[in-house]
Each structure stands twice: as C-alpha cells, then as structure tokens.
Design an enzyme around this catalytic site. Structure first.
Site, short mmCIF file in Angstrom:
data_model
loop_
_atom_site.label_atom_id
_atom_site.label_comp_id
_atom_site.label_asym_id
_atom_site.label_seq_id
_atom_site.Cartn_x
_atom_site.Cartn_y
_atom_site.Cartn_z
N HIS A 47 0.83 -1.20 0.00
CA HIS A 47 0.00 0.00 0.00
C HIS A 47 0.87 1.25 0.00
O HIS A 47 1.86 1.33 0.74
CB HIS A 47 -0.92 0.03 1.22
CG HIS A 47 -1.72 1.29 1.34
ND1 HIS A 47 -2.70 1.63 0.42
CD2 HIS A 47 -1.69 2.31 2.24
CE1 HIS A 47 -3.24 2.79 0.76
NE2 HIS A 47 -2.63 3.23 1.85
N SER A 48 0.50 2.23 -0.84
CA SER A 48 1.21 3.51 -0.91
C SER A 48 2.68 3.26 -1.24
O SER A 48 2.97 2.61 -2.25
CB SER A 48 1.01 4.27 0.41
OG SER A 48 1.37 5.63 0.27
N MET A 49 3.62 3.76 -0.45
CA MET A 49 5.02 3.47 -0.72
C MET A 49 5.26 1.97 -0.83
O MET A 49 6.06 1.50 -1.66
CB MET A 49 5.91 4.05 0.38
CG MET A 49 7.41 3.82 0.16
SD MET A 49 8.44 4.20 1.61
CE MET A 49 8.30 2.65 2.53
N SER A 92 -1.84 -0.94 -3.98
CA SER A 92 -2.93 -0.13 -3.44
C SER A 92 -2.45 1.30 -3.19
O SER A 92 -1.37 1.53 -2.65
CB SER A 92 -3.40 -0.75 -2.11
OG SER A 92 -4.20 0.15 -1.38
#
Length: 267
Positions: free
Chosen positions: A99-101, A126
C-alpha cells in the site's frame, strides 16, 4: 507454511501461522509503517492463507538499524528473505501486496524476484500511481518536523495516540523522513515487465492517486491487470476493511494453481 526456524528470518515476519496454508500473502507497509500494521489481517485470514509482512529497517524490532533512503538499498535488505520464502521447497503460492510506498516496493521486489527466477504468483498494489506515472519530486523529506507531521495528519494513517505522543514521534520521525525521501525520489528501476496478474486497488477520494494513474499499472505486466475503486481516502484499507480484505483474499486464492485441492470446509 514457513517453517519455525525461518519465521523471523531477516526482514520477513509471520504474523499468525497457518499450519495448512496453501498461499502466503506478503505485505509491504506504507511510509512510516511497520509489519505490525498487518497483524489484524493475519488474524482475519482464512485457514489457507498465511499473512506475512516485511519489517523495514528502522522500525519495530529493527528500530536500531538505519532506515533505507532509496529503493535499491531497501531491496538489497528485503529480497534475500523474500527469495527464501518463494523458493523454500514448499508447495505454497506467494502473492505480494503493498500500500502507498509499499506498493512501489512490492512492485520492484516482484521484478527483482522475477529476474532471479523466483517471481511471486501475483501482485496486488494499493493507493499508489503506476511506476511510470510516479509523481516524485516531492520535498517533504527535507521539510521541517512540523511540516512532515502536517502531511501525516493530512493523510490520516497515523494513530491518534502516536500523533499526540511527542516523545514517540521524535523517535519515529527519522524513519518516516527516510521513507518520504525514498518515495519522493523513487524512479522505476531498469528491468523488463512482469508476467504475472496485477490487481490495483484505490479509493475515489485519495489525493495520492487518480483513476488514470491507477489504470496505468496495466503497463507493468504482460499478464492480466484488474483495477477496482473503493470509497474513502488514502487509508481506505482501514475504513473499508470489511470490503477490501475479502477482495484481497479472493485475489490470493485466484493465484492458486488449478491443481490445488480445496478442502470441503473451504470458507
């Protein structure tokens, strides 16, 4: 299932072992996050999916190690444990989630694993634009502590009791700043496309990603690419958890080989 002597190998953490697991979901935390963020996922996982998470240096039980400030050095740290998980002689399907990074790190880890001949069966990303659409160029990793904390507040992914604890924040900020530097300076590493299914999840009110940036993930693989949008902000994984988590687990099970034998009690 990962054997007992490998459960705490290097960066990989098995959060809730599944004795009869047919699949392993390895999760990559967001900037500032730690492996423990996925403990709830591991407890809610069905009998045949074992949830693991990578522990980045500089946080959790690796707090005394220097945090990585670029994706290449972070991969050097993580990939040995991931390779072991993917090639341990077990008949367990491995899927990466980030998720994200963590999505960028999971993607680059999948590419490096593919080059060495041990790719995951699938990738789920994500809340992060496709690598070629990465925004980059951010300067928050050079900003003041106050400005960095303001951005954490904006995204809303840090627990209130952490944000209200100045001593704890002071201890965590170096790792958070290192993560911001990593993702703000990230550019896709040289390599070819993946050849595995990729699933892209994002939220409709997330300022960190647009529909076009999510759809662009289709360019990273010669395999299938599915995109699904949820309601919520950047940390919709928590606010919409009751919907998102089953979607992730369905993706993991879809990556099982056709010859996998399901027990009659499969939920």
């Amino acid at each position: 299932m990962i054997s007992a002597d490998r459960r705490q190998t290097s960066a990989l953490r098995v959060l809730s072992p599944r004795t009869h697991a047919r699949a392993r979901l390895i999760c990559f935390p967001h900037a500032g996050g730690a492996a423990g963020a996925y403990r709830g996922w591991s407890l809610d996982a069905p009998w045949d999916i074992e949830v693991c998470a990578v522990q980045y240096p500089g946080r959790g039980d690796r707090f005394d190690e220097p945090a990585a400030t670029d994706i290449g050095s972070l991969l050097d740290d993580l990939v040995p444990a991931l390779t072991s998980a993917c090639t341990g002689g077990e008949s367990v399907t491995t899927v990466l989630f980030g998720h994200s990074m963590g999505a960028a790190v999971a993607y680059e880890a999948a590419r490096r694993l593919a080059v060495t001949g041990s790719p995951p069966a699938a990738l789920v990303v994500s809340g992060q634009p496709a690598p070629e659409r990465t925004r980059g160029g951010g300067t928050l990793h050079r900003a003041t502590d106050r400005e960095l904390l303001a951005d954490l507040n904006r995204l809303g992914g840090t627990a209130r009791d952490v944000m209200d604890n100045s001593a704890l924040l002071g201890a965590l900020l170096p790792a958070i700043r290192a993560d911001y530097r990593l993702i703000e300076t990230y550019r896709p590493l040289p390599s070819g496309p993946l050849d595995i299914p990729v699933t892209v999840l994002y939220a409709d009110d997330d300022p960190e990603i647009t529909a076009d940036e999510a759809a662009a993930w289709s360019g990273v693989t010669t395999g299938a690419c599915a995109v699904e949008v949820f309601t919520g902000g950047h940390f919709y994984l928590e606010t919409r958890r009751a919907i998102v988590l089953p979607r992730v687990f369905r993706t993991v099970r879809a990556a099982l080989p056709p010859t996998a034998t399901a027990w009659p009690s499969t939920p």
